[in-house]
Structures are given as structure tokens and as C-alpha cells.
Write a protein that holds these residues in place. Structure first.
Motif, PDB file in Angstrom:
ATOM      1  N   CYS A   1      58.779  34.410  34.101  1.00 51.31           N
ATOM      2  CA  CYS A   1      59.264  35.281  35.165  1.00 51.31           C
ATOM      3  C   CYS A   1      59.214  36.745  34.714  1.00 51.31           C
ATOM      4  CB  CYS A   1      60.697  34.894  35.516  1.00 51.31           C
ATOM      5  SG  CYS A   1      61.495  36.075  36.596  1.00 51.31           S
TER       6      CYS A   1
ATOM      7  N   CYS B   1      63.158  38.023  34.474  1.00 52.86           N
ATOM      8  CA  CYS B   1      64.136  37.556  33.480  1.00 52.86           C
ATOM      9  C   CYS B   1      63.473  36.782  32.336  1.00 52.86           C
ATOM     10  CB  CYS B   1      65.202  36.688  34.150  1.00 52.86           C
ATOM     11  SG  CYS B   1      64.594  35.069  34.642  1.00 52.86           S
TER      12      CYS B   1
ATOM     13  N   CYS C   1      61.057  31.615  40.216  1.00 52.90           N
ATOM     14  CA  CYS C   1      61.858  31.405  39.010  1.00 52.90           C
ATOM     15  C   CYS C   1      63.181  30.750  39.407  1.00 52.90           C
ATOM     16  CB  CYS C   1      62.101  32.752  38.344  1.00 52.90           C
ATOM     17  SG  CYS C   1      63.304  32.694  37.012  1.00 52.90           S
TER      18      CYS C   1
ATOM     19  N   CYS D   1      66.420  33.209  38.470  1.00 48.58           N
ATOM     20  CA  CYS D   1      66.777  34.423  39.215  1.00 48.58           C
ATOM     21  C   CYS D   1      66.221  34.465  40.628  1.00 48.58           C
ATOM     22  CB  CYS D   1      66.358  35.671  38.427  1.00 48.58           C
ATOM     23  SG  CYS D   1      64.584  35.979  38.476  1.00 48.58           S
TER      24      CYS D   1
HETATM   25 ZN    ZN Z   1      63.544  35.046  36.701  1.00 46.42          ZN
END
Ligand code: ZN
Length: 322
Positions: A51, A54, A73, A76
Motif C-alpha cells: 500500500c 501505509c 489495502c 487503511c
Molecule cells: Zn494501506
């Protein structure tokens, strides 16, 4: 489309006019190129897909857009594809990227590339720097053994800049002052005997010891013998860092000197300078702010380090040596 409908469609092709055939061919060519490019890009990042927000690795497939797989993801919720966060994100006409990468390998000027690809020259101008932004970063982590260092200069160019701060020069132009002055931009090139090369745009005017102290220590291995001309800035640098240093006194006509570690000279780095200048000439003046891109471009094609459009396309998204 099921096989039956597809076969019925194929049978209709016999009735297509030649203009319709040409149109159809162009649509299909573009589709095939798009798919091929998507495959190259997605395969390049597949192993390290994470991702962009994050760095999470727990992802699931979330539809397709513009021929590219989208992911979401779990941590997040961010959605992304293989181009998110790269200089190629949101660039259009993906089907032409591989052909454009070939234009870079062949060092085509903006207008020639635009003509070959049948796109606007503003497009190839924008693509040039997007494609080179990552490519230029593919440098050796460090240089080893005998490392030659020498500067070369280019007249500063504010091409494309709105505020010139001086009367415009005609293309190419000449410096108002003789010799090395603040009008000249200094490029420091370092090269070891394996051909590993790092370069730095140090600023206007001659290179200083402070600039050498900033740029060189991170890239010079501890076994380095730094070889330069007699410029005092290098001697001061060697003294401050305790680095092994030898110099050839070019002003005294000495091009090669003997040293315990072998013959020393700066001819490798100087021929690199010559190749760079000769190659740069056909771009008819490059803006100083883009100089690092051109240096990276030269390095990428020097000795065919990047030799295929696919490799260049991967480098453009920051994937090297795969
Ligand atoms: Zn993420």
C-alpha cells in the motif's frame, strides 16, 4: 463475448471497407500494446506490491481501471494500482509508452519523438522528464578502488524559466566572461575502473572543498584512491577526510603518473565528459534545472546499460535489475 457472437463478428469483417479495416487495426494495436505494457508494469512490481499510504501488504483485488488491476489495502482502505505514487501515474496514452521508451534509448529530440508517436510535442516533453525521474536514480551505491574525479562545465541555461534575470542569450550562446565563472554550471563526475559513475551538479562556478565534502564521502568506499587533477579543492578535501589521494599535474603536461596502485590518470572520466557533451549537443541547449535528468539519461544509455524499452519502462517506475 461468447465464441458464437465472436465468430459472427469475424465473418462481418469481410464487408469492412479498407478505411474501416485500418481503424479496426489501430484500435486492436492499441489494445494489444496497452495489455503488454500493463503486463510488464504489473509483473515488475508484483513481488513487492504494498500500500502506498501505509505500506500494508494485506491487499485484495478491487476491479480494474484503464487496463490495470486495482487493489485495496485492508489496513487503511486505500485503493491503488501499480503506477500509484510513480512518475507515470495518471499519464495518458499508455499504449505508446513502450515506443516512447525506445525513443529515449535512441536519444530522440522532443519533436522527433512526437512525430514518430503521432502525439503533441508537449506530451513528449512531459514524458521525457517523467520517464527519467526514477531512471536517473539507478546509480552504484558506492565506487571502489581507483576513482577518478573531475569537473566539467556547461553554460547555465534558464530555458523554459519565466524569470531570466539577464538578457536572453541566443541558442547555445557564449559566456560574457572567459574561463570558469558564475555563468557556468559545474558538473562533478566520479568514475571507478569498473565503469561505475556518479555525478553531481555542484552549482555555479568552480567546485569548492565544501561541495566535495558534501557529495563524495557517501559514495566513496574506504579502499578508494581518489585521482584528480591538481585542483587545490581536491587536495584540501583529501586532507580533511584522510582519504588516499593522488593527482596528475595536467598543467605541467603530465597526463599519466605512476603510483603504487598502478598508472593513474583522469582519462576515463574525461572521455565520459566528452561523450556527455557530444550527446548533449543535439538537444540544442538543456535547462540547468533538468541537468540531473540528462546526466542520468546519459548514464542509462552509456555502454547500453539500459538496452531495451522494457527495462527502461521498469526503471521509470523505479524497478531496476529485474
Ligand atoms: Zn494501506
Amino acid at each position: 463475448m461468447d465464441a458464437c457472437t465472436f465468430n459472427a463478428f469475424l465473418n462481418q469483417i469481410a464487408d469492412f471497407s479498407s478505411v474501416q479495416c485500418a481503424r479496426m487495426l489501430s484500435v486492436l494495436t492499441s489494445r494489444v500494446a496497452n495489455a503488454r505494457i500493463a503486463d510488464i508494469l504489473q509483473a515488475a512490481v508484483a513481488a513487492k506490491l504494498s500500500c502506498p499510504r501505509c505500506e500494508g501488504k494485506d491487499l485484495y483485488r478491487h476491479g480494474e481501471a484503464n487496463g490495470l488491476q486495482r487493489f485495496r489495502c485492508r489496513a487503511c482502505g486505500r485503493t491503488f494500482n501499480c503506477l500509484t505514487g510513480t512518475p507515470l501515474a495518471r499519464l495518458r496514452l499508455k499504449d505508446k509508452w513502450l515506443d516512447y521508451a525506445q525513443c529515449i534509448l535512441e536519444s530522440h529530440a522532443v519533436r522527433k519523438a512526437a512525430r514518430l508517436l503521432d502525439v503533441d510535442k508537449n506530451t513528449t516533453m512531459r514524458w521525457r522528464h517523467r520517464f527519467l525521474a526514477n531512471t536517473k536514480a539507478d546509480r552504484p551505491v558506492s565506487l571502489h578502488g581507483i576513482v577518478e574525479a573531475d569537473e566539467t562545465f556547461l553554460l547555465e541555461s534558464k530555458k523554459g524559466s519565466r524569470k531570466l534575470g539577464r538578457p536572453a542569450r541566443k541558442r547555445g550562446g557564449k559566456a560574457a566572461k572567459r574561463g570558469i565563472s558564475r555563468e557556468q554550471v559545474c558538473i562533478l563526475v566520479t568514475r571507478d575502473r569498473t565503469g561505475g559513475t556518479c555525478d553531481f551538479v555542484t552549482g555555479n562556478g568552480p567546485v569548492t572543498t565544501a561541495q566535495l565534502l558534501k557529495h563524495l564521502p557517501p559514495i566513496l568506499a574506504s579502499d578508494t584512491l581518489l585521482v584528480t587533477d591538481a585542483n587545490a579543492a581536491y587536495r584540501a578535501f583529501a586532507k580533511k577526510t584522510g582519504m588516499a589521494h593522488a593527482f596528475v599535474n595536467l598543467h605541467a603536461g603530465i597526463r599519466v603518473a605512476e603510483h603504487a596502485r598502478g598508472a593513474i590518470h583522469v582519462q576515463n572520466v574525461n572521455s565520459y565528459h566528452s561523450r556527455f557533451h557530444a550527446w548533449l549537443r543535439h538537444f540544442r541547449g538543456v535547462a540547468t534545472r533538468y541537468l540531473p535528468n540528462y546526466l542520468g539519461w546519459r548514464w542509462a544509455i552509456d555502454q547500453q546499460r539500459i538496452h531495451s524499452s522494457e527495462t527502461l519502462l521498469r526503471a521509470a517506475i523505479g524497478v531496476f535489475h529485474s
